[in-house]
Structure formats: C-alpha cells, structure tokens
Write a protein that holds these residues in place. Structure first.
Motif, PDB file in Angstrom:
ATOM      1  N   ASP A  92    -101.112-100.686 -80.421  1.00 53.59           N
ATOM      2  CA  ASP A  92     -99.981-100.005 -79.778  1.00 53.59           C
ATOM      3  C   ASP A  92     -99.719 -98.620 -80.362  1.00 53.59           C
ATOM      4  OD1 ASP A  92     -99.006-101.911 -77.789  1.00 53.59           O
ATOM      5  OD2 ASP A  92     -98.720-103.214 -79.525  1.00 53.59           O
ATOM      6  N   GLU A  93    -100.673 -98.118 -81.117  1.00 57.53           N
ATOM      7  CA  GLU A  93    -100.543 -96.776 -81.696  1.00 57.53           C
ATOM      8  C   GLU A  93    -100.274 -95.738 -80.610  1.00 57.53           C
ATOM      9  OE1 GLU A  93    -103.309 -93.516 -84.062  1.00 57.53           O
ATOM     10  OE2 GLU A  93    -103.968 -95.590 -83.928  1.00 57.53           O
ATOM     11  N   TRP A  94    -100.930 -95.879 -79.461  1.00 59.21           N
ATOM     12  CA  TRP A  94    -100.809 -94.917 -78.354  1.00 59.21           C
ATOM     13  C   TRP A  94     -99.355 -94.703 -77.936  1.00 59.21           C
ATOM     14  CZ3 TRP A  94     -98.471 -96.265 -73.790  1.00 59.21           C
ATOM     15  CH2 TRP A  94     -98.268 -97.640 -73.569  1.00 59.21           C
ATOM     16  N   PHE A  95     -98.547 -95.735 -78.012  1.00 60.26           N
ATOM     17  CA  PHE A  95     -97.168 -95.658 -77.548  1.00 60.26           C
ATOM     18  C   PHE A  95     -96.281 -94.892 -78.528  1.00 60.26           C
ATOM     19  CE2 PHE A  95     -92.860 -97.299 -76.891  1.00 60.26           C
ATOM     20  CZ  PHE A  95     -92.740 -97.196 -75.512  1.00 60.26           C
ATOM     21  N   THR A 104     -84.274 -94.427 -81.266  1.00 65.12           N
ATOM     22  CA  THR A 104     -84.343 -92.975 -81.267  1.00 65.12           C
ATOM     23  C   THR A 104     -85.739 -92.556 -81.704  1.00 65.12           C
ATOM     24  OG1 THR A 104     -82.004 -92.840 -81.828  1.00 65.12           O
ATOM     25  CG2 THR A 104     -83.323 -90.848 -82.156  1.00 65.12           C
ATOM     26  N   TYR A 105     -86.377 -91.737 -80.883  1.00 67.70           N
ATOM     27  CA  TYR A 105     -87.715 -91.225 -81.173  1.00 67.70           C
ATOM     28  C   TYR A 105     -87.570 -89.806 -81.696  1.00 67.70           C
ATOM     29  CZ  TYR A 105     -89.113 -95.003 -78.022  1.00 67.70           C
ATOM     30  OH  TYR A 105     -89.300 -96.214 -77.427  1.00 67.70           O
ATOM     31  N   THR A 106     -88.226 -89.518 -82.824  1.00 64.71           N
ATOM     32  CA  THR A 106     -88.189 -88.190 -83.418  1.00 64.71           C
ATOM     33  C   THR A 106     -89.625 -87.703 -83.574  1.00 64.71           C
ATOM     34  OG1 THR A 106     -86.210 -88.821 -84.671  1.00 64.71           O
ATOM     35  CG2 THR A 106     -87.376 -86.817 -85.364  1.00 64.71           C
ATOM     36  N   GLU A 107     -89.920 -86.530 -83.018  1.00 62.01           N
ATOM     37  CA  GLU A 107     -91.270 -85.990 -83.162  1.00 62.01           C
ATOM     38  C   GLU A 107     -91.603 -85.799 -84.630  1.00 62.01           C
ATOM     39  OE1 GLU A 107     -92.813 -82.929 -80.547  1.00 62.01           O
ATOM     40  OE2 GLU A 107     -90.978 -83.120 -79.352  1.00 62.01           O
ATOM     41  N   ASN A 108     -92.846 -86.168 -84.996  1.00 63.74           N
ATOM     42  CA  ASN A 108     -93.255 -86.043 -86.391  1.00 63.74           C
ATOM     43  C   ASN A 108     -94.480 -85.153 -86.590  1.00 63.74           C
ATOM     44  OD1 ASN A 108     -95.458 -87.606 -85.673  1.00 63.74           O
ATOM     45  ND2 ASN A 108     -94.713 -89.446 -86.683  1.00 63.74           N
ATOM     46  N   GLY A 132     -90.466 -99.245 -66.800  1.00 61.98           N
ATOM     47  CA  GLY A 132     -89.328 -98.780 -67.562  1.00 61.98           C
ATOM     48  C   GLY A 132     -89.457 -97.328 -67.938  1.00 61.98           C
ATOM     49  N   LYS A 133     -88.657 -96.929 -68.902  1.00 60.60           N
ATOM     50  CA  LYS A 133     -88.628 -95.529 -69.299  1.00 60.60           C
ATOM     51  C   LYS A 133     -88.003 -95.430 -70.684  1.00 60.60           C
ATOM     52  CE  LYS A 133     -87.010 -91.087 -67.652  1.00 60.60           C
ATOM     53  NZ  LYS A 133     -86.267 -90.363 -66.635  1.00 60.60           N
ATOM     54  N   THR A 134     -88.522 -94.514 -71.474  1.00 61.66           N
ATOM     55  CA  THR A 134     -87.913 -94.163 -72.754  1.00 61.66           C
ATOM     56  C   THR A 134     -87.669 -92.663 -72.715  1.00 61.66           C
ATOM     57  OG1 THR A 134     -89.917 -93.571 -73.975  1.00 61.66           O
ATOM     58  CG2 THR A 134     -89.349 -95.927 -73.883  1.00 61.66           C
ATOM     59  N   PRO A 135     -86.990 -92.118 -73.703  1.00 58.21           N
ATOM     60  CA  PRO A 135     -86.814 -90.662 -73.727  1.00 58.21           C
ATOM     61  C   PRO A 135     -88.141 -89.893 -73.825  1.00 58.21           C
ATOM     62  CG  PRO A 135     -85.251 -91.713 -75.202  1.00 58.21           C
ATOM     63  CD  PRO A 135     -86.198 -92.780 -74.738  1.00 58.21           C
ATOM     64  N   VAL A 136     -89.229 -90.568 -74.235  1.00 60.17           N
ATOM     65  CA  VAL A 136     -90.506 -89.881 -74.416  1.00 60.17           C
ATOM     66  C   VAL A 136     -91.632 -90.445 -73.545  1.00 60.17           C
ATOM     67  CG1 VAL A 136     -89.922 -89.091 -76.742  1.00 60.17           C
ATOM     68  CG2 VAL A 136     -91.069 -91.290 -76.442  1.00 60.17           C
ATOM     69  N   HIS A 137     -91.361 -91.499 -72.777  1.00 58.78           N
ATOM     70  CA  HIS A 137     -92.377 -92.111 -71.918  1.00 58.78           C
ATOM     71  C   HIS A 137     -91.779 -92.402 -70.542  1.00 58.78           C
ATOM     72  CE1 HIS A 137     -93.707 -93.325 -76.000  1.00 58.78           C
ATOM     73  NE2 HIS A 137     -94.901 -93.074 -75.522  1.00 58.78           N
ATOM     74  N   ASP A 138     -92.516 -92.090 -69.521  1.00 57.52           N
ATOM     75  CA  ASP A 138     -92.098 -92.442 -68.178  1.00 57.52           C
ATOM     76  C   ASP A 138     -93.055 -93.504 -67.656  1.00 57.52           C
ATOM     77  OD1 ASP A 138     -90.469 -92.329 -65.985  1.00 57.52           O
ATOM     78  OD2 ASP A 138     -91.506 -90.638 -65.067  1.00 57.52           O
ATOM     79  N   GLY A 139     -92.534 -94.618 -67.190  1.00 59.45           N
ATOM     80  CA  GLY A 139     -93.377 -95.697 -66.700  1.00 59.45           C
ATOM     81  C   GLY A 139     -93.676 -96.757 -67.749  1.00 59.45           C
TER      82      GLY A 139
END
Length: 103
Positions: free
Chosen positions: A71-74, A96-100, A33-40
């Motif tokens: 699952d912290e890595w994700f 929605t992922y927001t950089e922190n 799959g894919k998210t806006p911040v992860h590929d694969g």
C-alpha cells in the motif's frame, strides 16, 4: 512516511476496536471514495496483529499502527496524522495528510 497517532485517537481505537498492547491496525487504500489527496480512493483500516511486509509503522500505547509495503502507492509522498476530536465529529477519526517530499 511517518504515522502519528494522537492520544485521543489512540484511546478511540482502544475503546472502539477493543485494542490492547500487542494488537495492530493496518491502514490501506481502497477503491471508491475520496481523500484530500486522492480522488476515487479512500483510506481504510483493519485490525491486523501480525504485520508481514511493513512499509512504515509507529507504536502508540503498545499498539502497532502500520502500512504494508503493498500500500506504499497510497501513502507515498505524505505523512499521516490520525486524530480524534469528539467535539468536531463524535463518530469519525480525522486523517490529515502532510506532504513530506518523498518521491
């Protein structure tokens, strides 16, 4: 990392998953799959009423939404907002992922 669950998403989880006060939802990363911040990798969820090693959690309407320490890595470096808007997509929750700044 913070998790925010909107009112509309909370209602969606309660209706679709039959959740009530005292129940829980665990978010985790899965292969493919894919998210806006992860590929694969994509975000997955499961009902889990007994969190053990929690990385982060939030409570909304008596339901615990959380990420396990494994699952912290994700999620590291991002906050997660969980929303639902039936006008945008009647079948899907929106993540929605927001950089922190967390490293």
């Amino acid at each position: 990392m913070k998790i925010e669950v909107t009112d509309s998403a909370s209602k969606w989880f309660q209706n679709e998953m039959g959740l009530a006060e005292g129940n829980g939802v665990r978010f985790y990363g899965k292969v493919y799959g894919k998210t806006p911040v992860h590929d694969g990798f994509s975000l997955a969820l499961t009902r889990d009423d007994h969190p053990e090693e929690v990385y982060t959690e939030t409570k909304k309407d008596g339901i615990t939404y959380f990420v396990d320490a494994g699952d912290e890595w994700f999620f590291k470096g991002y906050d997660l907002t969980v929303d639902f808007d039936s006008k945008k997509d009647p079948d899907n929750v929106v993540y929605t992922y927001t950089e922190n700044g967390e490293l």
